[in-house]
Design an enzyme around this catalytic site. Structure first.
Site, PDB file in Angstrom:
ATOM      1  N   ASN A  80       0.799  -1.235   0.000  1.00 36.80           N
ATOM      2  CA  ASN A  80       0.000   0.000   0.000  1.00 36.80           C
ATOM      3  C   ASN A  80       0.830   1.283   0.000  1.00 36.80           C
ATOM      4  O   ASN A  80       0.308   2.339  -0.341  1.00 36.80           O
ATOM      5  CB  ASN A  80      -1.020  -0.011   1.139  1.00 36.80           C
ATOM      6  CG  ASN A  80      -0.382  -0.028   2.500  1.00 36.80           C
ATOM      7  OD1 ASN A  80       0.750  -0.470   2.644  1.00 36.80           O
ATOM      8  ND2 ASN A  80      -1.090   0.450   3.497  1.00 36.80           N
ATOM      9  N   GLU A 126       4.959  -4.073  12.041  1.00 33.00           N
ATOM     10  CA  GLU A 126       3.885  -3.063  11.966  1.00 33.00           C
ATOM     11  C   GLU A 126       2.736  -3.705  11.206  1.00 33.00           C
ATOM     12  O   GLU A 126       2.903  -4.101  10.055  1.00 33.00           O
ATOM     13  CB  GLU A 126       4.366  -1.799  11.231  1.00 33.00           C
ATOM     14  CG  GLU A 126       5.340  -0.956  12.016  1.00 33.00           C
ATOM     15  CD  GLU A 126       4.753  -0.389  13.307  1.00 33.00           C
ATOM     16  OE1 GLU A 126       3.511  -0.362  13.451  1.00 33.00           O
ATOM     17  OE2 GLU A 126       5.546  -0.010  14.181  1.00 33.00           O
ATOM     18  N   CYS A 176      -3.102   1.707   6.588  1.00 29.63           N
ATOM     19  CA  CYS A 176      -3.162   1.061   7.904  1.00 29.63           C
ATOM     20  C   CYS A 176      -3.714   2.029   8.944  1.00 29.63           C
ATOM     21  O   CYS A 176      -4.243   1.611   9.956  1.00 29.63           O
ATOM     22  CB  CYS A 176      -1.782   0.575   8.302  1.00 29.63           C
ATOM     23  SG  CYS A 176      -0.533   1.816   8.017  1.00 29.63           S
ATOM     24  N   GLU A 180       8.870   3.018  14.522  1.00 24.32           N
ATOM     25  CA  GLU A 180       9.582   3.375  13.301  1.00 24.32           C
ATOM     26  C   GLU A 180       9.621   4.888  13.160  1.00 24.32           C
ATOM     27  O   GLU A 180       8.884   5.606  13.816  1.00 24.32           O
ATOM     28  CB  GLU A 180       8.863   2.786  12.089  1.00 24.32           C
ATOM     29  CG  GLU A 180       8.797   1.275  12.130  1.00 24.32           C
ATOM     30  CD  GLU A 180       8.475   0.697  10.784  1.00 24.32           C
ATOM     31  OE1 GLU A 180       9.372   0.644   9.932  1.00 24.32           O
ATOM     32  OE2 GLU A 180       7.316   0.293  10.576  1.00 24.32           O
TER      33      GLU A 180
HETATM   34  P1  NAP Z   1       0.840  -9.106   3.828  1.00 18.87           P
HETATM   35  O1  NAP Z   1       0.024  -9.988   2.965  1.00 18.87           O
HETATM   36  O2  NAP Z   1       1.022  -9.465   5.243  1.00 18.87           O
HETATM   37  O3  NAP Z   1       2.256  -8.977   3.113  1.00 18.87           O
HETATM   38  C1  NAP Z   1       3.286  -8.157   3.610  1.00 18.87           C
HETATM   39  C2  NAP Z   1       4.612  -8.665   3.080  1.00 18.87           C
HETATM   40  O4  NAP Z   1       4.932  -9.931   3.676  1.00 18.87           O
HETATM   41  C3  NAP Z   1       4.623  -8.893   1.578  1.00 18.87           C
HETATM   42  O5  NAP Z   1       5.860  -8.518   1.052  1.00 18.87           O
HETATM   43  C4  NAP Z   1       4.401 -10.386   1.503  1.00 18.87           C
HETATM   44  O6  NAP Z   1       4.768 -10.957   0.286  1.00 18.87           O
HETATM   45  C5  NAP Z   1       5.262 -10.860   2.650  1.00 18.87           C
HETATM   46  N1  NAP Z   1       4.974 -12.224   3.100  1.00 18.87           N
HETATM   47  C6  NAP Z   1       3.858 -12.976   2.904  1.00 18.87           C
HETATM   48  N2  NAP Z   1       3.994 -14.193   3.465  1.00 18.87           N
HETATM   49  C7  NAP Z   1       5.222 -14.221   4.027  1.00 18.87           C
HETATM   50  C8  NAP Z   1       5.951 -15.218   4.763  1.00 18.87           C
HETATM   51  N3  NAP Z   1       5.433 -16.418   5.025  1.00 18.87           N
HETATM   52  N4  NAP Z   1       7.188 -14.911   5.195  1.00 18.87           N
HETATM   53  C9  NAP Z   1       7.731 -13.701   4.942  1.00 18.87           C
HETATM   54  N5  NAP Z   1       7.102 -12.730   4.244  1.00 18.87           N
HETATM   55  C10 NAP Z   1       5.852 -12.984   3.804  1.00 18.87           C
HETATM   56  O7  NAP Z   1       0.278  -7.614   3.806  1.00 18.87           O
HETATM   57  P2  NAP Z   1      -0.216  -6.814   2.528  1.00 18.87           P
HETATM   58  O8  NAP Z   1      -1.446  -7.473   2.024  1.00 18.87           O
HETATM   59  O9  NAP Z   1       0.905  -6.613   1.588  1.00 18.87           O
HETATM   60  O10 NAP Z   1      -0.537  -5.370   3.173  1.00 18.87           O
HETATM   61  C11 NAP Z   1      -1.718  -5.074   3.843  1.00 18.87           C
HETATM   62  C12 NAP Z   1      -1.528  -5.146   5.350  1.00 18.87           C
HETATM   63  O11 NAP Z   1      -0.456  -4.325   5.748  1.00 18.87           O
HETATM   64  C13 NAP Z   1      -2.708  -4.628   6.116  1.00 18.87           C
HETATM   65  O12 NAP Z   1      -2.991  -5.496   7.186  1.00 18.87           O
HETATM   66  C14 NAP Z   1      -2.241  -3.287   6.642  1.00 18.87           C
HETATM   67  O13 NAP Z   1      -2.870  -2.840   7.803  1.00 18.87           O
HETATM   68  C15 NAP Z   1      -0.824  -3.550   6.879  1.00 18.87           C
HETATM   69  N6  NAP Z   1      -0.069  -2.297   6.932  1.00 18.87           N
HETATM   70  C16 NAP Z   1       0.376  -1.867   8.152  1.00 18.87           C
HETATM   71  C17 NAP Z   1       1.088  -0.693   8.259  1.00 18.87           C
HETATM   72  C18 NAP Z   1       1.597  -0.235   9.579  1.00 18.87           C
HETATM   73  O14 NAP Z   1       2.547   0.531   9.592  1.00 18.87           O
HETATM   74  N7  NAP Z   1       1.037  -0.654  10.692  1.00 18.87           N
HETATM   75  C19 NAP Z   1       1.360   0.053   7.117  1.00 18.87           C
HETATM   76  C20 NAP Z   1       0.878  -0.400   5.892  1.00 18.87           C
HETATM   77  C21 NAP Z   1       0.184  -1.589   5.823  1.00 18.87           C
HETATM   78  P3  NAP Z   1       3.676 -11.039  -0.912  1.00 18.87           P
HETATM   79  O15 NAP Z   1       3.754  -9.752  -1.569  1.00 18.87           O
HETATM   80  O16 NAP Z   1       4.109 -12.150  -1.769  1.00 18.87           O
HETATM   81  O17 NAP Z   1       2.330 -11.296  -0.302  1.00 18.87           O
END
Ligand code: NAP
Ligand code: MG
Length: 480
Positions: free
Chosen positions: A148, A247, A281, A459
């Site tokens: 995102n 995060e 987020c 962060e």
């Molecule tokens: P995600 O599905 O958890 O993926 C995040 C990252 O982790 C991606 O690069 C993903 O690769 C990787 N990943 C997936 N499975 C993994 C594994 N088994 N081991 C290591 N890495 C792995 O999250 P998203 O769908 O990209 O993003 C949306 C989420 O991010 C939401 O829940 C949002 O709230 C959160 N977010 C939080 C913040 C904050 O600062 N709190 C900021 C922005 C977003 P792939 O690309 O292949 O899936």
């Protein structure tokens, strides 16, 4: 079509390439991007491990120069990088350029931080002894990022990691490799030594997991979903007790009191719920509104949400770009169906829309009549979907705002200084927004949450030092 390889040990390496698709127009392929193989991932990690000691030993000013140059290149190229970001992620051009500028400024900020104090000197309780608390690099940092914020999040992890003398292996989200690839190319042009920064592109399950498992990686900084974050936490501990920082999600409330400036309330809710297609987020998705202003707030917000123009991220008239992917669109639509089934009343949006190009367009969606225990008010939807919950008074509103497993951001709209102060004291969140949208961050101050939203040090700002350095306390006998 251009092939974009991984960046490993200062070279571009890749063999298997896949298309990066524009969610505003699925006929538009942005480029072909590599899938790193296991051998390539291991090479990247080994290169990072080999290069780190010399990078840490450089004069701090030399590291600062590289970061400063990277920041300048990003700022100079903001229009072009913003367009790429809007094409691959789907946020509007204005939002995308804003994100790029933030990334450039973040590099410049950490270029400056490099020259700050890296420890403290203490007197000793014993004669002839000096005590020095030293900040040292952690070593090799694995950086795993979500889709995102394709350039801002990688940057706010990579810039401090490099500033404090660590080397990096970045695994960006598979949906948005383009911005991360440009970041690698910019760092290369800024003169980062070979191996100090490495980019490996591909799926989290393969690449992310291999980084977390590697014995050569000392720390993992992750932003993404709670499910993946929790899994990484377990793996980081199992594989050598690595340091990790997570995060994760949010279910952020915006509390609107009877004494609110109603236009500020509506604008904050509109921005917090729908801008960035609700895919932030820090988005507010629970709008907790006191009875006295409830009807006026709902009427004005419904009108404002319905007036937002959903369309191609690069069209001038667009307020809200597409949802990032077909999977995410299905998730959003499933939650809209769940909200209806739970008895919330749909007053705006709820439908996909067709535009001149084929993309994942969803109307800004507003429910009213929500209860805080409905799934749409407990689970992170991560789309342009928000729900109004009516409350009788401030105490009830505060209790509901805090009644969530998450604690990333929270907001209040009130003209009462006393209420605002009380809220700042008792709200359970890492970011507290008073009279503005919950999606607020500035780069020089801490960012992060409480409860299930975060784990580890904050962060951004000077707090980044807590994660990207390790402390050792040196006792030196100075006199015999
Ligand atoms: P995600 O599905 O958890 O993926 C995040 C990252 O982790 C991606 O690069 C993903 O690769 C990787 N990943 C997936 N499975 C993994 C594994 N088994 N081991 C290591 N890495 C792995 O999250 P998203 O769908 O990209 O993003 C949306 C989420 O991010 C939401 O829940 C949002 O709230 C959160 N977010 C939080 C913040 C904050 O600062 N709190 C900021 C922005 C977003 P792939 O690309 O292949 O899936
Ligand atoms: Mg994902």
């Amino acid at each position: 079509m251009k092939e974009h390889a991984n960046y490993i040990a200062g070279e571009w390496i890749g063999s298997d390439f896949r298309p990066n698709i524009n969610p505003s127009d699925i006929s538009d392929t942005i480029g072909l991007y590599s899938r790193a193989t296991e051998v390539e991932i291991d090479r990247a990690i080994e290169a990072a491990s080999a290069a780190q000691p010399a990078w840490a030993a450089l004069p701090a000013a030399s590291r600062a120069n590289v970061l400063d140059k990277a920041g300048s290149i990003i700022l100079e190229r903001s229009a072009e990088l913003g367009e790429l970001l809007a094409r691959e992620e789907g946020k509007t051009r204005r939002e995308a350029v804003g994100e790029v500028l933030r990334a450039g400024q973040t590099f410049r900020y950490y270029a400056n931080q490099v020259m700050q104090s890296m420890g403290e000197h203490y007197p000793s309780s014993r004669p002839g002894v000096s005590i020095d608390v030293q900040r040292r690099p952690v070593g090799v940092v694995g950086v795993i990022t979500p889709w995102n914020y394709p350039i801002a999040i990688p940057t706010w992890k990579v810039a401090p990691a490099l500033a404090y003398g660590n080397s990096v292996v970045l695994k960006p989200a598979d949906l948005v490799p383009g911005s991360a690839w440009e970041l690698a190319s910019i760092l290369h042009n800024a003169g980062v030594p070979a191996g100090v920064f490495n980019l490996v592109i591909g799926s989290g399950r393969l690449i992310g997991a291999r980084i977390v498992e590697s014995s050569l990686v000392n720390a993992i900084t992750f932003t993404g979903s709670g499910a993946v974050g929790n899994h990484i936490a377990g793996e980081a501990i199992r594989n050598g007790n690595k340091r990790f920082q997570l995060e994760m999600g949010g279910k952020n409330p915006l509390l609107v009191l009877d004494d609110a400036d109603i236009d500020v309330a509506v604008q904050s809710a509109l921005d917090g719920s729908f801008f960035g297609t609700g895919q932030r987020c820090t988005a507010s998705s629970r709008l907790i509104v006191q009875s006295g202003v409830h009807d006026e707030f709902v009427e004005k917000l419904t009108a404002a949400a319905s007036a937002l123009v959903v369309g191609h991220a690069l069209d001038e008239s667009t307020n809200i770009g597409p949802v990032v992917s077909e999977d995410q669109l299905h998730q959003d639509l499933d939650y809209i169906a769940i909200g209806k089934a739970e008895g919330a009343e749909l007053v705006a949006g709820g439908q996909t829309v067709t535009r001149r190009t084929e993309g994942f367009f969803l109307e800004p969606t507003l429910f009213i009549g929500g209860a805080n225990d409905m799934r749409i008010n407990r689970e992170e939807i991560f789309g342009p979907v928000s729900c109004v919950i009516r409350v009788d008074d401030y105490e009830e509103g505060l209790a509901l705002a805090n009644d969530t497993e998450y604690g990333l951001s929270t907001g209040i709209i009130t003209q009462s200084l006393a209420r605002a102060h009380d809220f700042r004291t008792r709200a359970q969140a890492g970011i507290i927004a008073v009279n503005q949208p919950t999606a607020v961050t500035e780069l020089h101050v801490p960012f992060g949450g409480m409860k299930s939203s975060s784990h580890g040090p904050r962060e951004q700002g000077p707090d980044s030092r807590d994660f990207f350095t390790t402390v050792s306390t040196a006792y030196t006998v100075t006199g015999y």
